[in-house]
Design an enzyme around this catalytic site. Structure first.
Site, short mmCIF file in Angstrom:
data_model
loop_
_atom_site.label_atom_id
_atom_site.label_comp_id
_atom_site.label_asym_id
_atom_site.label_seq_id
_atom_site.Cartn_x
_atom_site.Cartn_y
_atom_site.Cartn_z
N HIS A 106 -3.31 7.36 3.13
CA HIS A 106 -3.75 6.09 2.52
C HIS A 106 -5.17 5.79 3.01
O HIS A 106 -5.50 6.01 4.18
CB HIS A 106 -2.78 4.98 2.96
CG HIS A 106 -3.20 3.62 2.54
ND1 HIS A 106 -3.64 3.34 1.27
CD2 HIS A 106 -3.25 2.44 3.23
CE1 HIS A 106 -3.94 2.05 1.20
NE2 HIS A 106 -3.72 1.49 2.37
N ASN A 166 -10.19 0.54 -0.41
CA ASN A 166 -8.73 0.50 -0.35
C ASN A 166 -8.20 -0.03 -1.69
O ASN A 166 -8.33 -1.21 -1.98
CB ASN A 166 -8.31 -0.40 0.82
CG ASN A 166 -6.80 -0.48 1.00
OD1 ASN A 166 -6.03 -0.02 0.16
ND2 ASN A 166 -6.38 -1.08 2.11
N CYS A 208 0.82 -1.22 0.00
CA CYS A 208 0.00 0.00 0.00
C CYS A 208 0.85 1.26 0.00
O CYS A 208 0.38 2.32 -0.40
CB CYS A 208 -0.92 0.01 1.21
SG CYS A 208 -2.14 -1.30 1.14
O1 UT7 Z 1 -4.01 -1.13 3.49
C1 UT7 Z 1 -3.15 -2.02 4.14
C2 UT7 Z 1 -3.22 -1.87 5.61
N1 UT7 Z 1 -4.49 -2.37 6.10
C3 UT7 Z 1 -5.10 -1.72 7.08
O2 UT7 Z 1 -4.66 -0.68 7.50
C4 UT7 Z 1 -6.35 -2.35 7.67
C5 UT7 Z 1 -6.25 -2.37 9.17
N2 UT7 Z 1 -7.36 -3.06 9.83
C6 UT7 Z 1 -8.63 -2.60 9.81
O3 UT7 Z 1 -8.94 -1.61 9.17
C7 UT7 Z 1 -9.66 -3.31 10.67
O4 UT7 Z 1 -9.02 -4.19 11.54
C8 UT7 Z 1 -10.72 -4.09 9.86
C9 UT7 Z 1 -11.63 -3.11 9.12
C10 UT7 Z 1 -10.05 -5.00 8.84
C11 UT7 Z 1 -11.61 -4.92 10.78
O5 UT7 Z 1 -12.19 -4.10 11.77
P1 UT7 Z 1 -12.11 -4.48 13.32
O6 UT7 Z 1 -12.85 -3.45 14.04
O7 UT7 Z 1 -10.66 -4.69 13.66
O8 UT7 Z 1 -12.93 -5.82 13.34
P2 UT7 Z 1 -12.46 -7.29 13.77
O9 UT7 Z 1 -11.65 -7.91 12.69
O10 UT7 Z 1 -11.86 -7.24 15.15
O11 UT7 Z 1 -13.85 -7.99 13.88
C12 UT7 Z 1 -14.81 -7.59 14.86
C13 UT7 Z 1 -16.06 -8.43 14.68
C14 UT7 Z 1 -15.78 -9.92 14.62
O12 UT7 Z 1 -16.85 -10.59 15.24
P3 UT7 Z 1 -16.71 -11.14 16.76
O13 UT7 Z 1 -15.54 -12.08 16.72
O14 UT7 Z 1 -16.46 -9.92 17.59
O15 UT7 Z 1 -18.01 -11.79 16.98
C15 UT7 Z 1 -15.78 -10.23 13.17
O16 UT7 Z 1 -16.13 -11.56 12.88
O17 UT7 Z 1 -16.67 -8.09 13.43
C16 UT7 Z 1 -16.84 -9.29 12.67
N3 UT7 Z 1 -16.68 -8.94 11.26
C17 UT7 Z 1 -17.70 -8.56 10.49
N4 UT7 Z 1 -19.00 -8.39 10.74
C18 UT7 Z 1 -19.78 -7.97 9.72
C19 UT7 Z 1 -15.52 -8.93 10.53
N5 UT7 Z 1 -15.80 -8.54 9.27
C20 UT7 Z 1 -17.12 -8.30 9.22
C21 UT7 Z 1 -17.99 -7.86 8.20
N6 UT7 Z 1 -19.30 -7.70 8.49
N7 UT7 Z 1 -17.56 -7.56 6.97
#
Ligand code: UT7
Length: 333
Positions: free
Chosen positions: A257, A290, A117
């Protein structure tokens, strides 16, 4: 009298995004997700997807051809092309050489760069050294990604995040004080375990098994990447201000970004910019998602009408590796 310093400046910009719009509503019919979750956690409403049998360079060529035509640049004037991408058309030849061929650019130095990225800012610093050293007078940076080709549309953790697009900038030397002023680029190999595509390289070439195990797609440990991105992108953005004595009011626009609106907010905060009160933090993640290394050139293209000559712009990025950094550029057009 001292000779004014030659600095590499962006003198033209173009981008191309595909027509097809993949909305959160459509994604919700593919995986268990919702517009509410994606908007509140990430800030994406829709993203563009390149349909048909086209590779990444289809978009990059559109951007480069438009740039050359609109700015009356003869292809023979281009001395170097750096293409930043994690989704080249093929492992080889380089996408930069394919773009050159399609755009009638011959005898330029061309190569691909993979800093994930953070590819655009790495290419910008690299190409600026060619301009400032006199190696060439005009260089193109082309950042293009067909992220849909490596996104698993059965994985709700990653499929809402990414989109396709390409941006191209022309770099030329300027002695009027505008152009690239400073760059900080960093890497920490610890990122290898948190963000990768497992198969398809020389370590795990494609086999029936890697395909069956869905290992030719992006894997991301979102929480860990998020923590690192917030800290490192904010640190480096603050550092480039401090070491150049820039106050928040000196900065015309921050171009971060576009991976997550919450990361963008944290970076702006750390730089002393109140995103809610100030319009200087540029955002288009809602429209395009992204697009990896293409986010910043697409953001420049989207907002170029706002920029005035001499405006201080800060570009900040973070991605796989981990590789990240920040660039201070004075707008030249
Ligand atoms: O560009 C390269 C660099 N990349 C980045 O900078 C991305 C960095 N990371 C992020 O932006 C975030 O971590 C994400 C957007 C990828 C995810 O957000 P989060 O707030 O960290 O969510 P999480 O992965 O901790 O998931 C929280 C909950 C989980 O459920 P439980 O385990 O709490 O029951 C996931 O299963 O949200 C659930 N979940 C979803 N729910 C609905 C994960 N993806 C989804 C989804 N829709 N699409």
């Amino acid at each position: 009298m001292e000779t004014p310093k030659l600095r590499a400046a962006i003198t033209a910009i173009e981008a191309y995004v595909p027509d097809y719009i993949l909305t959160n509503e459509e994604l919700s019919t593919m995986v268990d997700t919702s517009d509410e979750w994606i908007m509140s956690r990430v800030g994406i409403r829709e993203r563009r997807i390149l349909k048909g049998e086209h590779g990444m360079t289809f978009m990059a060529v559109k951007a480069v051809k438009a740039l050359l035509e609109k700015n009356n640049v003869d292809p023979s004037e281009i001395g170097a092309i750096i293409c930043s991408t994690v989704t080249p058309d093929m492992v080889f030849p380089s996408s930069a050489s394919i773009i050159a061929g399609e755009c009638g650019i011959v005898d330029a130095m061309t190569f691909d760069m993979n800093a994930a990225c953070a590819g655009f800012i790495h290419a910008l610093k690299t190409a600026s050294l060619y301009i400032e050293s006199g190696f060439c007078k005009k260089a193109l940076i082309v950042s293009g990604e067909k992220m849909s080709s490596i996104t698993d549309y059965t994985d709700r953790n990653t499929c809402p995040l990414f989109g396709d697009g390409a941006g191209a900038v022309l770099l030329e030397g300027r002695t009027d004080g505008t152009g690239l002023q400073d760059a900080i680029l960093r890497t920490d190999g610890v990122g290898k375990e948190f963000l990768y595509m497992y198969a398809g390289g020389s370590l795990h070439p494609a086999t029936h098994e890697t395909v069956a195990n869905r290992q030719h797609y992006i894997y991301q440990d979102g929480k860990n990447v998020f923590k690192w991105a917030v800290t490192k992108m904010a640190d480096v953005s603050a550092e480039i201000m401090e070491r150049n004595n820039l106050q928040p009011e000196d900065i015309a626009y921050l171009l971060p970004h576009q991976a997550n609106l919450r990361i963008i907010d944290a970076v702006a905060n750390r730089m002393g910019i109140d995103k809610d009160k100030d319009t200087k933090v540029l955002v288009n993640i809602d429209k395009y998602g992204n697009t990896s290394s293409a986010t910043i050139p697409i953001l420049i293209w989207d907002n170029q009408s706002k920029f005035k000559k001499g405006d201080n712009l800060i570009f900040s990025s973070f991605g796989a590796g981990f590789a990240w950094g920040s660039v201070w550029l004075k707008w030249s057009i």
